[in-house]
Design a protein around this motif. Structure first.
Motif, PDB file in Angstrom:
ATOM      1  N   ALA A  25     -14.675 -26.130  31.123  1.00 50.61           N
ATOM      2  CA  ALA A  25     -15.635 -25.751  32.169  1.00 50.61           C
ATOM      3  C   ALA A  25     -16.636 -24.691  31.766  1.00 50.61           C
ATOM      4  O   ALA A  25     -17.564 -24.405  32.515  1.00 50.61           O
ATOM      5  CB  ALA A  25     -14.866 -25.261  33.402  1.00 50.61           C
ATOM      6  N   GLY A  26     -16.480 -24.080  30.597  1.00 51.16           N
ATOM      7  CA  GLY A  26     -17.337 -22.961  30.236  1.00 51.16           C
ATOM      8  C   GLY A  26     -16.827 -21.666  30.847  1.00 51.16           C
ATOM      9  O   GLY A  26     -15.884 -21.658  31.639  1.00 51.16           O
ATOM     10  N   GLY A  27     -17.446 -20.548  30.476  1.00 51.78           N
ATOM     11  CA  GLY A  27     -17.057 -19.255  31.037  1.00 51.78           C
ATOM     12  C   GLY A  27     -16.043 -18.497  30.220  1.00 51.78           C
ATOM     13  O   GLY A  27     -15.546 -17.458  30.656  1.00 51.78           O
ATOM     14  N   GLY A  28     -15.727 -18.992  29.012  1.00 55.87           N
ATOM     15  CA  GLY A  28     -14.730 -18.315  28.177  1.00 55.87           C
ATOM     16  C   GLY A  28     -15.123 -16.914  27.753  1.00 55.87           C
ATOM     17  O   GLY A  28     -14.272 -16.069  27.498  1.00 55.87           O
ATOM     18  N   GLY A  29     -16.441 -16.656  27.706  1.00 56.21           N
ATOM     19  CA  GLY A  29     -16.914 -15.329  27.337  1.00 56.21           C
ATOM     20  C   GLY A  29     -16.485 -14.242  28.305  1.00 56.21           C
ATOM     21  O   GLY A  29     -16.432 -13.061  27.951  1.00 56.21           O
ATOM     22  N   LEU A  30     -16.152 -14.642  29.543  1.00 59.73           N
ATOM     23  CA  LEU A  30     -15.642 -13.680  30.518  1.00 59.73           C
ATOM     24  C   LEU A  30     -14.315 -13.077  30.082  1.00 59.73           C
ATOM     25  O   LEU A  30     -13.933 -12.002  30.538  1.00 59.73           O
ATOM     26  CB  LEU A  30     -15.437 -14.367  31.875  1.00 59.73           C
ATOM     27  N   ILE A  31     -13.614 -13.787  29.196  1.00 57.74           N
ATOM     28  CA  ILE A  31     -12.328 -13.302  28.695  1.00 57.74           C
ATOM     29  C   ILE A  31     -12.523 -12.546  27.378  1.00 57.74           C
ATOM     30  O   ILE A  31     -12.024 -11.439  27.208  1.00 57.74           O
ATOM     31  CB  ILE A  31     -11.353 -14.480  28.478  1.00 57.74           C
ATOM     32  N   THR A  32     -13.275 -13.145  26.452  1.00 53.09           N
ATOM     33  CA  THR A  32     -13.343 -12.580  25.103  1.00 53.09           C
ATOM     34  C   THR A  32     -14.220 -11.333  24.997  1.00 53.09           C
ATOM     35  O   THR A  32     -13.865 -10.388  24.284  1.00 53.09           O
ATOM     36  CB  THR A  32     -13.854 -13.633  24.100  1.00 53.09           C
ATOM     37  N   ILE A  33     -15.346 -11.295  25.709  1.00 53.95           N
ATOM     38  CA  ILE A  33     -16.224 -10.117  25.594  1.00 53.95           C
ATOM     39  C   ILE A  33     -15.543  -8.862  26.151  1.00 53.95           C
ATOM     40  O   ILE A  33     -15.510  -7.828  25.470  1.00 53.95           O
ATOM     41  CB  ILE A  33     -17.596 -10.369  26.254  1.00 53.95           C
ATOM     42  N   PRO A  34     -14.958  -8.908  27.368  1.00 53.75           N
ATOM     43  CA  PRO A  34     -14.214  -7.724  27.825  1.00 53.75           C
ATOM     44  C   PRO A  34     -13.058  -7.358  26.898  1.00 53.75           C
ATOM     45  O   PRO A  34     -12.776  -6.181  26.700  1.00 53.75           O
ATOM     46  CB  PRO A  34     -13.698  -8.147  29.210  1.00 53.75           C
ATOM     47  N   ALA A  35     -12.388  -8.381  26.327  1.00 51.35           N
ATOM     48  CA  ALA A  35     -11.274  -8.102  25.410  1.00 51.35           C
ATOM     49  C   ALA A  35     -11.770  -7.339  24.183  1.00 51.35           C
ATOM     50  O   ALA A  35     -11.126  -6.385  23.726  1.00 51.35           O
ATOM     51  CB  ALA A  35     -10.599  -9.407  24.993  1.00 51.35           C
TER      52      ALA A  35
END
Length: 254
Positions: A25-35
Motif C-alpha cells: 500500500a505504500g507509506g513504509g517511510g512512516l516507519i523507517t524515517i522515524p526509526a
C-alpha cells in the motif's frame, strides 16, 4: 557513529515491516524515517539512508512482479524514464526551496486518496477503459509523482496506484505492481543525488536494505495472492495513518 546491536536489530526489523507494508500500500517511510531519526542520524543523512534501504525493498518487489508477469517492462520503459527525470528534478529542487507549502497541503491530499478508495469499493476490481496513452501518462502522472517523490515523498505509492487505476484503467493488483516499479525508479533517481551529496550511511542502509528485501518480497507475494481483498483496506488504512502522522507533526492537535 557507534550503534549498539539492539539499535541495529531494531532498524532491521523496522525496514522489514516497512518493506512489507510498502509493497502492498505504500507509506513504509512512516516507519523507517522515524526509526533512523530515533537512532540518532541527522535529518539529511536519515533521508539519504532511507532512500538506499528503500531501493532494496522497491527493487525486490518490482523484480517479483516482473517475474510473475504482472509488469511488462517493454511497455513501461518510457513511463519509467519520465519518472526518473521527474524524481531527479524533484530531488535537486528540494535542496533550493522551502517545502512547507507542500507539507501543509499534503495531509488533505493523502486523506482524499484514502477516502476515495474507501467509498469506491468497486474501484480496480477489473481492468477498465484506458483514458490516456502511455506517453501522456508518462508526461503527466509519472513525471509529476516522480517529481513529488524526489521532492518530498510520503504517499507516493498510493498516488501512483490511483493514477494507474483511474488513467490507464488497470485493476488494483496490476496497478499496485506497476506503482512499485515506478517507485523503485524514483527511489533510485533520488538516491543518486543523495550519494552525490554524501548523505548516505552505508552500514545502516545496507543492513536495512536486507530487511526491506525480505519484507517487500513477502508483501509482493501477498499482492499477487490476495489482490484487492488486501490492497484496498491497506491503502485506506495507510492513507489515514499518514494523514494523522503529518497533521500531528504540523501541530494540528496541540
Amino acid at each position: 557513529m557507534e550503534l549498539s546491536y539492539e539499535i541495529l536489530l531494531f532498524l532491521f526489523f523496522a525496514a522489514a515491516l516497512s518493506g512489507f507494508i510498502d509493497a502492498i500500500a505504500g507509506g513504509g517511510g512512516l516507519i523507517t524515517i522515524p526509526a533512523l531519526l530515533m537512532a540518532g542520524l541527522p535529518p539529511a543523512l536519515a533521508l539519504g539512508t532511507n532512500k538506499l534501504q528503500a531501493c532494496g525493498g522497491s527493487f525486490s518487489a518490482s523484480f517479483y512482479f516482473i517475474r510473475q508477469g504482472a509488469v511488462n517492462i517493454k511497455e513501461m520503459w518510457r513511463v519509467m524514464l519520465f519518472t526518473f527525470v521527474g524524481a531527479s528534478v524533484g530531488t535537486i529542487t528540494i535542496q533550493g526551496i522551502d517545502s512547507q507549502i507542500i507539507e501543509k497541503v499534503l495531509p488533505f491530499l493523502i486523506l482524499i486518496i484514502g477516502l476515495y478508495f474507501l467509498f469506491t469499493p468497486k474501484l480496480g476490481q477489473k481492468d477498465a477503459r484506458q483514458r490516456i496513452s502511455y506517453i501522456l501518462f508518462g508526461l503527466t502522472a509519472a513525471f509529476g509523482i516522480g517529481f513529488y517523490d524526489g521532492f518530498f515523498g510520503p504517499g507516493t505509492g498510493s498516488m501512483l496506484t490511483l493514477a494507474f487505476v483511474t488513467l490507464l484503467g488497470f485493476n488494483l493488483t496490476k496497478a499496485t505492481a506497476h506503482a512499485k516499479v515506478l517507485n523503485f525508479t524514483s527511489n533510485f533517481a533520488s538516491l543518486f543525488f543523495f550519494l552525490l551529496g554524501g548523505q548516505v550511511m552505508w552500514t545502516i542502509g545496507l543492513l536495512m536494505m536486507l530487511g526491506q528485501i525480505i519484507g517487500a518480497t513477502l508483501g509482493a507475494k501477498m499482492v499477487i495472492s490476495k489482490g484487492q481483498q488486501l490492497i484496498r483496506p491497506m491503502v485506506v488504512l495507510m492513507s489515514l495513518i499518514m494523514t494523522v502522522k503529518m497533521a500531528f507533526d504540523q501541530g494540528w492537535f496541540s
